[in-house]
Scaffold this motif. Structure first.
Motif, PDB file in Angstrom:
ATOM      1  N   UNK A 151       0.789  -0.888  -0.025  1.00 52.52           N
ATOM      2  CA  UNK A 151      -0.204   0.368   0.234  1.00 52.52           C
ATOM      3  C   UNK A 151       0.421   1.420   0.255  1.00 52.52           C
ATOM      4  N   UNK A 152       0.781   2.131  -1.173  1.00 50.06           N
ATOM      5  CA  UNK A 152       1.099   3.438  -1.129  1.00 50.06           C
ATOM      6  C   UNK A 152       0.911   4.747  -0.937  1.00 50.06           C
ATOM      7  N   UNK A 153       1.336   5.886  -0.429  1.00 50.68           N
ATOM      8  CA  UNK A 153       0.223   6.480   0.455  1.00 50.68           C
ATOM      9  C   UNK A 153       1.656   8.222  -0.576  1.00 50.68           C
ATOM     10  N   UNK A 154       1.108   8.518  -1.546  1.00 51.62           N
ATOM     11  CA  UNK A 154       2.049   9.032  -1.974  1.00 51.62           C
ATOM     12  C   UNK A 154       1.546  11.047  -2.564  1.00 51.62           C
ATOM     13  N   UNK A 155       2.677  11.570  -2.197  1.00 55.91           N
ATOM     14  CA  UNK A 155       2.257  13.058  -2.226  1.00 55.91           C
ATOM     15  C   UNK A 155       2.963  14.192  -3.169  1.00 55.91           C
ATOM     16  N   UNK A 156       2.289  14.592  -4.100  1.00 53.77           N
ATOM     17  CA  UNK A 156       3.862  15.787  -4.297  1.00 53.77           C
ATOM     18  C   UNK A 156       2.799  16.615  -4.734  1.00 53.77           C
ATOM     19  N   UNK A 157       3.729  17.744  -4.004  1.00 57.20           N
ATOM     20  CA  UNK A 157       3.333  19.343  -4.956  1.00 57.20           C
ATOM     21  C   UNK A 157       4.367  20.216  -5.298  1.00 57.20           C
ATOM     22  N   UNK A 158       4.345  20.990  -6.481  1.00 51.64           N
ATOM     23  CA  UNK A 158       5.070  21.602  -7.704  1.00 51.64           C
ATOM     24  C   UNK A 158       4.661  23.280  -6.651  1.00 51.64           C
ATOM     25  N   UNK A 159       5.827  23.767  -6.091  1.00 51.36           N
ATOM     26  CA  UNK A 159       5.703  24.790  -5.457  1.00 51.36           C
ATOM     27  C   UNK A 159       6.112  26.039  -6.724  1.00 51.36           C
TER      28      UNK A 159
END
Lengths: 788, 195
Positions: free
Chosen positions: A406-414
């Motif tokens: 199970x993978x919880x992935x998040x990325x924000x480009x600021x």
């Protein structure tokens, strides 16, 4: 004219169905299949029956010694290839495997500074088998990166050629997996600054080159865009595998390029008899980078084992011969823990991993007028894995391996502001929740088949994007069933694999988009298959042919992207009408091993219908007149190439090695048949193809010291797509020194690298920012690693 | 069925449900409804309640409703002349925005949520770029500009005035600026000034 004020939070118009419904159906189908599977009666039953356990299994005890000095060798890696079990020798050279099923196995032993040793053993039920393995000092480098497919002695597809202490991995260890693998034959790296680099194999990147972590999907978005980083910290890798051919189909239907499997061994599969640990410190000058990590595994009780690791990496902006490349720093925190319950019948284990990375994507006038300061990316992944193995003994079925992740992935480009005091704005945001379950049922030999497996795999992905991105929230569900079989009659090696895949991609909001078309649910099904025939001549020269039919469903971004992707400096337009991609690949290879070296050559040809890729239209976007529109297109493509590599011992302490790689990609017009190969020039070519490249290495080594020099070279890339820039050829010079010493039971290794000694300006054709910034200048790096 | 097989199936079941449990526990951290950015794909320029110019999909429509034929130059440019503008100043040109479905909306709510006042621009403002009328997209020198867009971001309204300076042509970008970047950066709009 009607005027609407659209309240925030009410823009998702239609939720199609509960997200879990379909997945539940898949899970149910998996369970039914398992229950209906022809289990048969395992010839041995272990559970709750100590006597039977004693009567069916044995113990292997052994010692690793230095033949020349008649002294014990500690910290040698010993692997039972057929069982995928490994251990490490103690201070007195002793090692032990318990609960080994009766049978004949091949032990492989590796240690830095020694030639790899092999020893066949026969384990008798209820008895202890003693073995003494002698190693001889060698100059042939032990390989951490192993191309598995050309070795007759491979185990089944989940088996690995494991190296626990490898010089090559230490020497090449970079900030990313791509940088670490860059010098391997056929491999190049796509980049957009140093952090988001991703490997490209034989011209195939993205999800056409599957990158796995301990055999499982990484859950990140590195395959979808050049600015997305891979969520694997190379420092924690124990070794890295390259898998090609039929065995690659076990991992995915679209593996014409192959599979890169980064082995971290997060869940212990074997019960160590005492604690083993290693630590790493690394520093490099090109970006004032510092990194460190620790890893340990050991017993908790007679049935429990653990493994923990942690690493920290920080680096500043990268120096190039033309100046500092701004906004290219990286900060990474990585921590993992795993625990296993190991008994005679098998094992069950669980692990967790947290990866937190911040990195920059450079900007600058000419590539990103909209973002001259670049973009900061903050990426976070939480990963959990459950794994089990149940042994069936010597009956028809050998074992059942089950793995769930199970993978919880998040990325924000600021968006990086002009002034540090200004608030940073999230330009794009991505979240992916991925659940994978797979099960491999391995069987023993029957008829002419020596070994094989039947596997099932299911995946559920919950994808969402926000901020500028308009890609709809989407649920993606996939299911596959496959089989891999291998036979070795005489000097022949025959492998075959067959796989069926079904994938449903379901946007949570169906609508007719003015910009890209009819956004709707799509389903794709396809069959992939592969076969290999190889023959071993006089135990030295192996020749063979591999053929593969691949299947690839379009990705979510390819279908539904609709808006600016700021860190990628593009305005991405999907195409909801894309078809599935199918390919046909073939490879002819020769692998010759002699007493003083080896040569390997391969020619390959991959043709792909509906090859999907983001094509620069050279048109500016409707919303952002400073971003080019990249439209996902499908074309007929032919890729042909060759790889040549070899090593040769020219004197007892001297070795020369090298490799040459060439690949070209051509568009084939509709209606034309695919030619065997294309030669000469053409108006346009497949974009982002690596140029002719190679390396030549000379190494002197004696005892614990190795010194070497390497020349890396690449030709100009003049075969370009429309609106693609040419890159010039280059030649670089590197040097390295490696030294290892043992104190007590601890092995210390030191690796000094000097790369691009002449501070040559060169550009990577696969870099999205090559027009503006060159690759790194001179870099001095030092790596220290200890093992005990 | 042997106990080993039972173990295998129990483990399979456990993993499947563990995966389902984890999946069900969390919501996706990203959402298309959480954007800080205005969803503006296009815009309208209005005089009163009538549309003078509409911009969508990189195309300009001048006087789409047929209310202002005198403001159209060869169907391809906005014509501003002393004859159709009294006092050489076109006043109170109002901006409304269009989303990806060409639905018109006001931006007030975004201004409110990002610290602005109701009806006002908040973190947003209009910005104008003057480019040479030769298609080169080079900046037009100030002394060559035939017109000037006059906009007061503190006025809490999405309106501006256009002042005519001299005869000539220009291409003007109308951008929706948000803190430190453009949420919408338009294709240059051709403008012809006759005095």
């Amino acid at each position: 004219m009607s005027v609407f004020i659209i309240p925030k939070g009410q823009r998702t118009k239609k939720v199609l169905q509960p997200k879990l419904l379909y997945f539940n159906r898949v899970a149910f189908a998996v369970l039914v299949l398992l229950w209906l599977a022809p289990w048969g009666e395992p010839s041995v039953v272990y559970a709750n029956d100590a006597d039977k356990t004693e009567s069916s299994r044995g113990v292997v005890k052994g010692t690793v010694i230095n033949i020349d000095e008649d002294s014990p060798v500690s910290n040698a890696a010993i692997l039972i290839e057929e069982l995928d079990r490994g251990t490490v020798s103690h201070r007195n050279g002793d090692f032990q495997f318990r609960n080994v099923p009766a049978g004949t196995y091949l032990l492989r032993v590796q240690h830095v500074g020694y030639d790899t040793g092999y020893q066949q053993i026969t384990v008798t039920a209820g008895d202890t088998t003693f073995v003494e393995i002698g190693l001889r000092r060698g100059v042939i480098r032990s390989a951490d990166v192993v191309v598995r497919d050309h070795y007759m002695r491979d185990d089944e597809t989940t088996g690995v050629e494991r190296v626990l202490t490898g010089r090559q991995l230490r020497q090449q260890l970079g900030q990313t997996i791509a940088e670490t693998l860059e010098d391997e034959p056929g491999l190049a790296q796509r980049s957009m600054g140093p952090a988001p680099a991703r490997p490209v194999l034989r011209g195939l990147g993205g999800d056409r080159l599957l990158i796995l972590e301990d055999g499982g999907r990484t859950g990140d978005l590195s395959a979808t865009a050049a600015d997305h980083a891979l969520a694997i910290e190379p420092m924690t890798a124990e070794h890295i595998e390259l898998i090609r051919g039929p065995s690659a189909l076990v991992h995915g239907s679209n593996t014409l390029g192959g599979v890169i499997n980064v082995i971290r061994g997060q869940i212990p599969m074997d019960h160590p008899d005492h604690i083993h640990a290693s630590g790493t410190l690394q520093g490099q000058s090109v970006n004032n980078g510092v990194a460190g990590g620790l890893r340990a595994f050991g017993p908790i009780s007679s049935s429990l084992a653990y493994r923990v690791d942690g690493s920290v990496r920080t680096s500043g902006d990268m120096n190039t011969p033309e100046g500092r490349l701004g906004n290219t720093g990286i900060t990474t925190l990585n921590a993992s823990a795993g625990v296993s319950y190991i008994r005679e019948w098998g094992m069950v284990g669980v692990s967790g991993n947290i990866l937190d990375t911040k990195y920059g994507v450079p900007g600058g006038i000419g590539i990103a007028d909209a973002h001259p300061n670049g973009v900061d990316i903050e990426m976070f992944r939480r990963y959990a894995e459950f794994r089990s193995r149940v042994n069936f003994g010597q009956g028809f079925f050998r074992r059942l391996d089950t793995d769930a992740t199970y993978s919880f992935y998040k990325h924000d480009e600021l968006e990086k502001p002009d002034f540090e005091t200004n608030r940073r704005i999230v330009g794009s945001s991505f979240g992916v929740l991925t659940t994978n379950v797979k099960s491999h049922l391995h069987h023993n030999s029957f008829g002419i088949i020596d070994k094989g497996l039947i596997g099932i795999w299911g995946e559920h992905r919950d994808y969402a994007s926000g901020a500028f991105s308009q890609t709809p929230e989407t649920i993606e569900q996939a299911f596959a069933i496959y089989s891999f079989q291998e036979a070795n009659p005489g000097n022949w090696n025959l492998q075959a694999a067959l796989r069926f895949d079904h994938r449903t991609i379901q946007p949570q909001e169906e609508r007719l988009s003015i910009l890209i078309g009819d956004i709707r649910e799509r389903s794709f099904s396809g069959v992939s298959a592969s076969a290999r025939v190889a023959y071993l001549w006089q135990n030295r020269i192996k020749t063979g042919l591999t053929v593969m039919r691949s299947f690839r469903a379009p990705g979510i971004e390819e279908l539904y992207s609709e808006g600016p992707h700021l860190a990628n400096f593009s305005y991405e337009k999907g195409n909801p009408d894309l078809n599935s991609e199918s390919g046909f690949g073939s490879e002819l290879f020769v692998d010759a091993n002699f007493s003083r070296g080896s040569i390997r050559a391969a020619v390959y040809r991959n043709q792909m219908n509906n090859f999907i890729f983001p094509r620069n239209t050279d048109q500016r976007a409707t919303r952002r007149d400073d971003l080019n529109v990249y439209r996902y297109s499908e074309e007929r493509v032919l890729m042909t190439g060759l790889e040549l590599s070899g090593n040769f011992r020219i004197a007892p302490s001297w070795q020369v090695s090298g490799s040459v790689n060439a690949v070209r990609g051509d568009f084939i017009a509709d209606g034309d048949s695919y030619p065997l190969a294309r030669f000469g020039s053409s108006e346009i070519a497949v974009p982002m193809m690596p140029p002719l490249s190679g390396r030549l290495n000379v190494e002197w080594s004696r005892n614990y010291l190795a010194l070497g020099g390497t020349t890396r070279f690449a030709g100009a890339q003049n075969r370009l797509d429309e609106f693609e820039e040419r890159t010039a050829g280059y030649m670089l010079f590197d040097a390295y020194a490696q030294y290892s010493i043992t104190t007590g039971s601890t092995l210390h290794t030191f690796t000094l690298n000097v790369e691009n000694i002449a501070n040559t300006t060169y550009r990577n054709h696969l870099s999205r920012i090559k027009e503006i910034y060159p690759e790194p200048g001179t870099n001095v790096s030092l790596l220290y690693r200890f093992y005990f | 069925m042997t106990s080993t097989t039972v173990k295998a199936v129990v483990l399979m079941l456990g993993f499947v449900f563990a995966g389902l449990f984890l999946k069900a526990c969390e919501n996706n951290p990203a959402s298309s409804t959480d954007s800080e950015h205005a969803p503006a794909i296009g815009f309208q320029l209005l005089l009163g309640d009538d549309v003078l110019v509409e911009y969508f999909q990189r195309e300009y429509l001048f006087d789409p409703e047929g209310n202002f034929p005198e403001f159209v130059h060869n169907g391809e440019a906005l014509l501003l002349s002393s004859e159709n503008i009294s006092g050489d100043m076109l006043r109170d040109v109002r901006v409304r925005w269009m989303d990806r479905d060409r639905v018109v909306f006001d931006l007030a709510e975004f201004g409110e949520e990002s610290g602005g006042t109701a009806g006002g621009p908040g973190d947003y403002e209009l910005r104008f770029e003057y480019l040479l009328p030769d298609g080169s997209r080079d900046v037009q020198p100030e002394n060559e500009r035939p017109l000037e867009f006059i906009y007061d971001r503190d006025s809490s309204t999405w309106t501006f005035d256009i002042s005519l300076i001299q005869s000539g042509g220009s291409e003007v970008r109308i951008n929706l600026f948000h803190l430190d970047h453009d949420d919408l950066r338009s294709v240059p709009m051709p403008v012809v000034v006759e005095m």
